[in-house]
Design a protein around this motif. Structure first.
Motif, PDB file in Angstrom:
ATOM      1  N   LEU A   1       0.881  -1.158   0.146  1.00 56.52           N
ATOM      2  CA  LEU A   1       0.124  -0.016  -0.030  1.00 56.52           C
ATOM      3  C   LEU A   1       0.989   1.169  -0.016  1.00 56.52           C
ATOM      4  CD1 LEU A   1      -2.685   1.294   0.246  1.00 56.52           C
ATOM      5  CD2 LEU A   1      -2.477   1.187   2.691  1.00 56.52           C
ATOM      6  N   LEU A   2       2.057   1.223   0.875  1.00 59.74           N
ATOM      7  CA  LEU A   2       2.767   2.603   0.589  1.00 59.74           C
ATOM      8  C   LEU A   2       3.554   2.688  -0.469  1.00 59.74           C
ATOM      9  CD1 LEU A   2       4.663   2.250   4.214  1.00 59.74           C
ATOM     10  CD2 LEU A   2       2.815   3.976   3.492  1.00 59.74           C
ATOM     11  N   ASP A   3       3.796   1.328  -1.075  1.00 60.07           N
ATOM     12  CA  ASP A   3       4.464   1.531  -2.719  1.00 60.07           C
ATOM     13  C   ASP A   3       3.377   2.310  -3.496  1.00 60.07           C
ATOM     14  OD1 ASP A   3       6.947   0.701  -1.910  1.00 60.07           O
ATOM     15  OD2 ASP A   3       6.272  -1.502  -2.033  1.00 60.07           O
ATOM     16  N   LEU A   4       2.296   1.882  -3.338  1.00 62.84           N
ATOM     17  CA  LEU A   4       1.051   2.531  -4.306  1.00 62.84           C
ATOM     18  C   LEU A   4       0.917   3.798  -4.026  1.00 62.84           C
ATOM     19  CD1 LEU A   4      -1.513  -0.623  -4.321  1.00 62.84           C
ATOM     20  CD2 LEU A   4       0.110   0.070  -6.095  1.00 62.84           C
ATOM     21  N   VAL A   5       0.768   4.233  -2.795  1.00 56.69           N
ATOM     22  CA  VAL A   5       0.852   5.758  -2.464  1.00 56.69           C
ATOM     23  C   VAL A   5       2.057   6.445  -2.858  1.00 56.69           C
ATOM     24  CG1 VAL A   5       0.907   7.301  -0.564  1.00 56.69           C
ATOM     25  CG2 VAL A   5      -0.646   5.204  -0.316  1.00 56.69           C
ATOM     26  N   ARG A   6       3.304   5.724  -2.740  1.00 54.67           N
ATOM     27  CA  ARG A   6       4.302   6.472  -3.765  1.00 54.67           C
ATOM     28  C   ARG A   6       4.251   6.874  -5.043  1.00 54.67           C
ATOM     29  NH1 ARG A   6       8.271   2.630  -4.215  1.00 54.67           N
ATOM     30  NH2 ARG A   6       7.991   2.626  -6.498  1.00 54.67           N
ATOM     31  N   ILE A   7       3.820   5.847  -5.713  1.00 58.96           N
ATOM     32  CA  ILE A   7       3.514   5.812  -7.256  1.00 58.96           C
ATOM     33  C   ILE A   7       2.415   6.849  -7.579  1.00 58.96           C
ATOM     34  CG2 ILE A   7       2.574   4.642  -8.917  1.00 58.96           C
ATOM     35  CD1 ILE A   7       3.931   1.945  -7.721  1.00 58.96           C
ATOM     36  N   LEU A   8       1.341   6.765  -6.814  1.00 55.10           N
ATOM     37  CA  LEU A   8       0.265   7.743  -6.897  1.00 55.10           C
ATOM     38  C   LEU A   8       0.805   9.213  -6.586  1.00 55.10           C
ATOM     39  CD1 LEU A   8      -2.701   8.473  -7.365  1.00 55.10           C
ATOM     40  CD2 LEU A   8      -2.936   8.173  -5.008  1.00 55.10           C
ATOM     41  N   LEU A   9       1.740   9.502  -5.847  1.00 57.86           N
ATOM     42  CA  LEU A   9       2.336  10.638  -5.386  1.00 57.86           C
ATOM     43  C   LEU A   9       3.111  11.123  -6.575  1.00 57.86           C
ATOM     44  CD1 LEU A   9       2.945  12.892  -3.388  1.00 57.86           C
ATOM     45  CD2 LEU A   9       4.952  11.761  -2.588  1.00 57.86           C
ATOM     46  N   GLY A  10       3.902  10.431  -7.243  1.00 56.48           N
ATOM     47  CA  GLY A  10       4.720  10.557  -8.335  1.00 56.48           C
ATOM     48  C   GLY A  10       3.890  11.006  -9.528  1.00 56.48           C
ATOM     49  N   VAL A  11       2.802  10.254  -9.755  1.00 55.41           N
ATOM     50  CA  VAL A  11       1.746  10.434 -10.844  1.00 55.41           C
ATOM     51  C   VAL A  11       1.147  11.932 -10.827  1.00 55.41           C
ATOM     52  CG1 VAL A  11      -0.322   9.808 -11.872  1.00 55.41           C
ATOM     53  CG2 VAL A  11       1.343   8.000 -11.491  1.00 55.41           C
ATOM     54  N   VAL A  12       0.951  12.150  -9.287  1.00 53.84           N
ATOM     55  CA  VAL A  12       0.217  13.724  -9.066  1.00 53.84           C
ATOM     56  C   VAL A  12       1.159  14.638  -9.526  1.00 53.84           C
ATOM     57  CG1 VAL A  12      -0.144  14.970  -7.322  1.00 53.84           C
ATOM     58  CG2 VAL A  12      -1.366  12.732  -7.349  1.00 53.84           C
ATOM     59  N   PHE A  13       2.430  14.474  -9.062  1.00 56.07           N
ATOM     60  CA  PHE A  13       3.718  15.474  -9.420  1.00 56.07           C
ATOM     61  C   PHE A  13       3.741  15.428 -11.090  1.00 56.07           C
ATOM     62  CE2 PHE A  13       5.593  14.981  -5.201  1.00 56.07           C
ATOM     63  CZ  PHE A  13       5.211  16.110  -4.894  1.00 56.07           C
ATOM     64  N   PHE A  14       3.671  14.423 -11.674  1.00 54.58           N
ATOM     65  CA  PHE A  14       3.853  14.335 -13.151  1.00 54.58           C
ATOM     66  C   PHE A  14       2.687  15.198 -14.020  1.00 54.58           C
ATOM     67  CE2 PHE A  14       3.943  12.715 -17.392  1.00 54.58           C
ATOM     68  CZ  PHE A  14       5.338  12.689 -17.536  1.00 54.58           C
ATOM     69  N   VAL A  15       1.422  14.763 -13.194  1.00 51.76           N
ATOM     70  CA  VAL A  15       0.289  15.412 -14.096  1.00 51.76           C
ATOM     71  C   VAL A  15       0.203  16.939 -13.931  1.00 51.76           C
ATOM     72  CG1 VAL A  15      -2.254  15.359 -13.730  1.00 51.76           C
ATOM     73  CG2 VAL A  15      -0.996  13.438 -14.145  1.00 51.76           C
ATOM     74  N   LYS A  16       0.738  17.272 -12.756  1.00 49.22           N
ATOM     75  CA  LYS A  16       0.610  18.776 -12.202  1.00 49.22           C
ATOM     76  C   LYS A  16       1.587  19.595 -13.194  1.00 49.22           C
ATOM     77  CE  LYS A  16      -1.631  20.908  -9.150  1.00 49.22           C
ATOM     78  NZ  LYS A  16      -2.901  21.518  -9.808  1.00 49.22           N
ATOM     79  N   GLY A  17       2.604  18.804 -13.425  1.00 51.53           N
ATOM     80  CA  GLY A  17       3.908  19.373 -14.276  1.00 51.53           C
ATOM     81  C   GLY A  17       3.205  19.452 -15.571  1.00 51.53           C
ATOM     82  N   ILE A  18       2.458  18.462 -16.339  1.00 49.69           N
ATOM     83  CA  ILE A  18       1.754  18.597 -17.518  1.00 49.69           C
ATOM     84  C   ILE A  18       0.648  19.694 -17.421  1.00 49.69           C
ATOM     85  CG2 ILE A  18       0.236  17.444 -19.288  1.00 49.69           C
ATOM     86  CD1 ILE A  18       1.671  14.823 -18.332  1.00 49.69           C
ATOM     87  N   GLU A  19      -0.095  19.952 -16.369  1.00 49.64           N
ATOM     88  CA  GLU A  19      -1.031  20.932 -16.249  1.00 49.64           C
ATOM     89  C   GLU A  19      -0.590  22.171 -16.409  1.00 49.64           C
ATOM     90  OE1 GLU A  19      -4.043  22.139 -12.804  1.00 49.64           O
ATOM     91  OE2 GLU A  19      -4.014  19.938 -13.181  1.00 49.64           O
ATOM     92  N   PHE A  20       0.686  22.229 -15.578  1.00 51.05           N
ATOM     93  CA  PHE A  20       1.196  23.776 -15.572  1.00 51.05           C
ATOM     94  C   PHE A  20       1.873  24.020 -16.945  1.00 51.05           C
ATOM     95  CE2 PHE A  20       2.048  23.466 -10.850  1.00 51.05           C
ATOM     96  CZ  PHE A  20       0.874  24.260 -10.741  1.00 51.05           C
ATOM     97  N   MET A  21       2.325  23.345 -17.754  1.00 48.03           N
ATOM     98  CA  MET A  21       2.832  23.205 -18.804  1.00 48.03           C
ATOM     99  C   MET A  21       1.695  23.659 -19.939  1.00 48.03           C
ATOM    100  SD  MET A  21       5.488  21.207 -21.127  1.00 48.03           S
ATOM    101  CE  MET A  21       4.474  19.889 -21.498  1.00 48.03           C
TER     102      MET A  21
END
Length: 140
Positions: free
Chosen positions: A18-38
């Motif tokens: 579960l912690l690994d899935l939360v880590r992966i979700l956190l990384g996806v949130v950062f990546f999607v926010k980067g795309i959104e800002f761009m």
């Protein structure tokens, strides 16, 4: 260096999927926010308007998108997770400050606080067993 080894041993002894899935979700949130800002530069400019008069405000804007892209990818795969999380902290603190210096948006504030707390957790916890860091460590 001894502190990092102790943290890695503790994290590997107390790792859960579960912690690994939360880590992966956190990384996806950062990546999607980067795309959104761009994709939405006007929104990014509006959010950053309270920092325009500060020294280095423009440097911060140019740091934001690449840090979200690279940091998000590193956090997803679990490579240099602590360093990637630490690199996200100034951005997250800026996101929280934006709500107090500019126009208050409670949804953005709550998201920023939750992501900040999760990022702080992974800055201490590390990447866990299901990561590239752990795989590379086991190959030595």
């Amino acid at each position: 260096m001894g502190l990092i080894k102790k943290l890695n041993k503790w994290a590997n002894a107390h790792t859960y999927l579960l912690l690994d899935l939360v880590r992966i979700l956190l990384g996806v949130v950062f990546f999607v926010k980067g795309i959104e800002f761009m994709n939405n530069y006007q929104e990014m400019e509006r959010l950053a308007s309270p920092f325009q008069e500060w020294p280095g405000g423009m440097i911060f804007l140019h740091y934001l998108i690449p840090a979200h892209f690279v940091g998000g990818l590193l956090i997803v795969v679990g490579l240099l997770t602590r360093w990637a999380a630490i690199a996200q902290l100034p951005i997250l603190l800026g996101a929280i400050l934006t709500n107090f210096l500019g126009q208050m948006d409670t949804n953005n504030l709550m998201l920023a606080i939750i992501v900040l707390l999760t990022t702080l957790f992974f800055a201490v916890y590390g990447s866990g067993k299901h990561s590239v860091d752990y795989y590379l460590k086991m190959q030595q």
